[in-house]
Design an enzyme around this catalytic site. Sequence first.
Site, PDB file in Angstrom:
ATOM      1  N   HIS A  51     -46.503 -50.615  56.414  1.00  0.00           N
ATOM      2  CA  HIS A  51     -46.412 -48.877  55.908  1.00  0.00           C
ATOM      3  C   HIS A  51     -45.671 -49.508  54.585  1.00  0.00           C
ATOM      4  CE1 HIS A  51     -41.865 -49.579  56.985  1.00  0.00           C
ATOM      5  NE2 HIS A  51     -42.167 -49.125  56.079  1.00  0.00           N
ATOM      6  N   HIS A  71     -45.037 -51.334  47.626  1.00  0.00           N
ATOM      7  CA  HIS A  71     -45.008 -53.042  48.284  1.00  0.00           C
ATOM      8  C   HIS A  71     -45.221 -52.285  49.870  1.00  0.00           C
ATOM      9  CE1 HIS A  71     -41.138 -51.909  49.014  1.00  0.00           C
ATOM     10  NE2 HIS A  71     -40.888 -52.727  50.108  1.00  0.00           N
TER      11      HIS A  71
HETATM   12  P1  2AM Z   1     -39.007 -49.453  54.077  1.00  0.00           P
HETATM   13  O1  2AM Z   1     -39.715 -49.170  52.930  1.00  0.00           O
HETATM   14  O2  2AM Z   1     -39.278 -48.313  55.425  1.00  0.00           O
HETATM   15  O3  2AM Z   1     -37.405 -48.227  53.445  1.00  0.00           O
HETATM   16  C1  2AM Z   1     -37.103 -53.583  50.806  1.00  0.00           C
HETATM   17  O4  2AM Z   1     -36.007 -52.605  50.663  1.00  0.00           O
HETATM   18  C2  2AM Z   1     -38.008 -53.201  52.075  1.00  0.00           C
HETATM   19  O5  2AM Z   1     -37.988 -53.953  52.947  1.00  0.00           O
HETATM   20  C3  2AM Z   1     -38.673 -51.590  52.179  1.00  0.00           C
HETATM   21  O6  2AM Z   1     -39.644 -51.727  52.466  1.00  0.00           O
HETATM   22  C4  2AM Z   1     -38.160 -51.144  53.258  1.00  0.00           C
HETATM   23  O7  2AM Z   1     -39.023 -50.542  54.539  1.00  0.00           O
HETATM   24  C5  2AM Z   1     -37.499 -52.673  53.897  1.00  0.00           C
HETATM   25  N1  2AM Z   1     -36.812 -52.435  55.123  1.00  0.00           N
HETATM   26  C6  2AM Z   1     -35.261 -51.976  54.209  1.00  0.00           C
HETATM   27  N2  2AM Z   1     -33.447 -52.337  55.218  1.00  0.00           N
HETATM   28  C7  2AM Z   1     -34.909 -52.935  56.355  1.00  0.00           C
HETATM   29  C8  2AM Z   1     -34.790 -53.439  57.834  1.00  0.00           C
HETATM   30  N3  2AM Z   1     -33.664 -53.208  58.585  1.00  0.00           N
HETATM   31  N4  2AM Z   1     -35.912 -54.216  58.894  1.00  0.00           N
HETATM   32  C9  2AM Z   1     -36.795 -53.865  58.469  1.00  0.00           C
HETATM   33  N5  2AM Z   1     -36.750 -53.398  57.059  1.00  0.00           N
HETATM   34  C10 2AM Z   1     -36.676 -53.230  56.071  1.00  0.00           C
END
Ligand code: 2AM
Length: 181
Positions: free
Chosen positions: A131, A49
């Site tokens: 991303h 996603h």
């Molecule tokens: P990531 O894939 O770069 O880890 C569910 O956890 C989604 O939220 C993931 O796509 C994750 O990004 C993102 N995510 C998790 N923690 C986050 C944070 N503190 N700030 C922004 N995005 C976050």
Amino acid sequence: MSSARPEGGPRQRLFFALWPEAAVRTRLDQAGAALLGKRVKRVPAENLHLTLAFAGAVTATVRQCLQAAAADIRCPAFELSIGHIGHWSRPRIYWAGPVHTPPPLWSLAGMLQTALGDCGLQTETRPYQPHITLARKIQRAPDIQHIAPIDWSIRHFSLVESVTGPRAASYQLLGSWELEG
Ligand code: 2AM
């Protein structure tokens, strides 16, 4: 939102995201396999996603506030071309992203950040970097920065719950809202 006492009760870990339909998901998964090989543990295809705004662990009241705010959002539908490959060394994330970020994606992510703030949540101060995480715990940077673009038509966005399981996170779509046009 302000209240004298923080609300108790169970919390859900929520975020807004673009969730690919089956054909796009398959192509992203195939691109990840081709780039990283079979021995690397990748994000499972069904979990791929693109996060728009991360809310974190929220109460039922905040979830309802986020859902109401999402329903009020007006944003045109748009096209994404996923062709860029990147790597962040600190979180050790290997990702795919759009070659160009179209203006409606910036504005949708911005409106959702505003919704988080309006619902009493902390907003992100770091610049938005769209991303799709393909794999975690990857030390090495990719050999290539571009792949044959994967076209993805964005017609709606979703509110998603992340449930941390013993092995991997599982995600549940709580609601989706259509974009215009
Ligand atoms: P990531 O894939 O770069 O880890 C569910 O956890 C989604 O939220 C993931 O796509 C994750 O990004 C993102 N995510 C998790 N923690 C986050 C944070 N503190 N700030 C922004 N995005 C976050």
